[in-house]
Design a protein around this motif. Structure first.
Motif: not given
Length: 331
Positions: A28, A30-33, A52, A56, A59-62
């Motif tokens: 998890r 590593e996922l953001d970068s 969480e 994600w 907010e972060r999956s597009d």
């Protein structure tokens, strides 16, 4: 059952597929970068009940808000929907092999797939996901997103094959036991369990079969050339399973009919015996009741041998009735 790993902040499994059947496990953190290579596809498998994971996804999956709402909704059924540009949303069901669970209480797997990534969500563990993880770690797993979707569907369908075979074996044993003993009755609770299990499986497998048929017809640009043949084979496999489930339900109905028939035969035999006994003793009851009338003039009342004569006459009546019943084939 080898369960999925507990995960980190809702991420149960994360892999970068290397395009050759293997992959690199990612955490998890590593996922953001993370930056995937040109030949690498991303697979993220989340626990959808974890806050969480939900955060994600939104907010972060597009993914669009509508897509996120569908992936996180509480109740769903097997279906196929488009997702964005050339993406696909799959809602599948798998046999529940978790300890203490009923297999027909099928586990939901929600999947978003596109040309570079697959995002899957579950609430309860699925053995199919654990098998894919093992395949990837051995270097024998899916090479890209389209093959990953196929492997998910394949392992989910193979579990249905195993459960269907188990139901058939259970029914075979039950029918063999009843054939060997013509007086035996089927276990009513066992029949209800098989009927409920077949109905529960059919409820989800029928729409899932149509999903596989749609995927066999609908070509996405990122699907491999021979994917349609594999999806069609999965469709045929589910068709066969549904036919076997329907056959199992018919066999259960026949066993229930056999149960009712044998119960009816037992009841009829019991009533017949009671009727014979009643008819047999009715003349004797009438005769002894007549002799018990306490009025004057009763023949043999003053004869010391009267009781013996009454017993002999009763025995004569009983023998006569027995001969008549034998002649009528009632005995």
């Amino acid at each position: 059952m080898v369960d999925e790993e507990a995960g980190e902040k809702g991420l149960v499994l994360g892999f970068l597929l290397d395009g050759k059947g293997g992959g690199r496990r990612i955490s998890r953190a590593e996922l953001d970068s993370l930056e995937a290579g040109p030949e690498e596809d991303l697979w993220l498998h989340w626990d959808r009940s974890h806050p969480e994971a939900q955060a994600w996804l939104r907010e972060r999956s597009d993914l669009s808000e509508f897509t996120c709402d569908l992936l996180l909704e509480e109740e769903t059924r097997p279906r196929l929907l488009p997702s964005g540009d050339q993406g696909v949303l799959l809602f599948l069901r798998g046999v529940n092999l978790n300890p203490g669970a009923d297999p027909e209480d099928m586990v939901s797997l929600r999947v978003h797939g596109d040309s570079r990534r697959v995002i899957s969500l579950r609430l309860r563990p699925l053995r199919a996901i654990d098998q894919i993880r093992q395949d990837i770690e051995r270097g024998e797993g899916p090479r890209n997103s389209s093959e990953l979707l196929l492997q998910m569907a394949f392992y989910l369908t193979s579990r249905v094959d195993e459960l269907n075979d188990a139901l058939s074996i259970q029914l075979d044993a039950l029918e063999e036991r009843l054939d060997m003993d013509e007086q035996a009755l089927p276990d009513h609770g066992e029949l209800l369990l098989i009927r409920r299990r077949a109905a529960g499986l059919k409820r989800y497998l029928a729409p899932q079969r149509e999903i596989f048929a749609q995927l066999a017809r609908q070509r996405f640009e990122w699907f491999s050339t021979d994917d349609a043949a594999y999806w069609n084979e999965l469709h045929n496999s589910l068709t066969r399973n549904l036919e076997e489930l329907e056959m199992s339900r018919e066999r259960v109905a026949q066993l229930e009919s056999l149960e009712q028939r044998r119960l009816g035969e037992r009841t009829n035999k019991t009533m017949f015996l009671l009727t014979i006994v009643t008819v047999f003793f009715l003349p004797l009851s009438f005769f002894t009741g007549l002799l018990g009338i306490n009025v004057g003039g009763m023949p043999g009342a003053d004869n010391p041998q009267g009781f013996l004569w009454a017993c002999a006459l009763s025995a004569l009546i009983a023998v006569g009735q027995w001969l008549v019943f034998r002649w009528l084939r009632w005995l």
